[in-house]
Design a protein around this motif. Sequence first.
Motif: not given
Length: 368
Positions: A17-27
């Motif tokens: 959850a810290l490393l990957v944006d939940r909404a976009t799936g991007q780093l």
Amino acid sequence: MDSLTSAKRIVIKIGSALLVDRATGQLRADWLRAMAEDVVELKQRGVDVVLVSSGSIALGRGVLGLPATALSLEQSQAAASVGQIRLARAYEEVLAPHGLTTAQVLVTLEDTADRRRYLNSRATLETLLGFGAVPIVNENDTVATDEIRYGDNDRLAAQIAVTVGADVLILLSDVDGLYTGNPNDDPTATRFDVVTEITPQIEAMAGDAGSGLSKGGMKTKLMAAKTATASGCAMAITHGFENHPLKRLATGAAATWFTPQLDPHAARKRWIAAMKPQGAVLVDEGAAKALSSGKSLLPAGLRGVEGRFGRGDPVTIRVTDGRSLGQGLTRYTHDEARAIAGHHSAEIEEILGYPGRAVLIHRDDMAL
């Protein structure tokens, strides 16, 4: 906490959850760059750093266009194989400009449950840290099945902390510590600043709150704390979403600290001493003197072998006059040890027909 400023070796767990944006799936690239700066500061202080990072499945899921719902084992492994490349590249890109070398280390539960694999993992990590590299550890999701999985990186991080003899384990999460209840549901819930003992009452307070991206709830964090503190490693749970989470923790950010029961080296010695020996190695007086001064046991000092044992097994260390010095974990089988007894380390490859380790029992693997 004092243990953070005095630590010589730190393991840091980074949740999906810290490393990957939940909404976009991007780093979350800006966050990762700030995190890298925190790691650089630790390295400049002479601290060994190991990162246990989630994120491969979360990254791969977005690339493959998989749904946000639960994935099958095959889908998870496919996502991991795609995401793992991106995850490793991301860490390399943020640490290389600071002159730091990164190393990818993929493990499964079998690698630490099996003593021989455990020793291999430990030797690899120790060597990497000796070179000043920053190991990036993750569960090998591309091959792991339920039977050989940790299932969450909280417990994996604790096991890695034990493996490398870390002073501190930091779980960067989407919560800022352990509460008396779920703070999302209970407005009266309060956070523990320090936990000196994990009692059944404290365990009962742990909920299964999840972020949707990560698998670890508070129960797995308490399991990690049990493993870490029993081995002499302090552990902190802290909110990691903001930039520079390590710097924030060092300057007093909200967290729950779990205090260790022993120092890491004493805990490891106690663990080795409690094992049932599978055989014995006989050493000469010169080797006995070297061991008493903190040296490792070299093949040259070996004078005999008793019993049958495998690599990684505990063996009694005995002087040829019958005195028992203690015991340790051997890096050779009984047949190999017998073959190289009395020989210099440089001769091992010629005798065995393959490169061997320079020491028979490393000083860190002894309890005298």
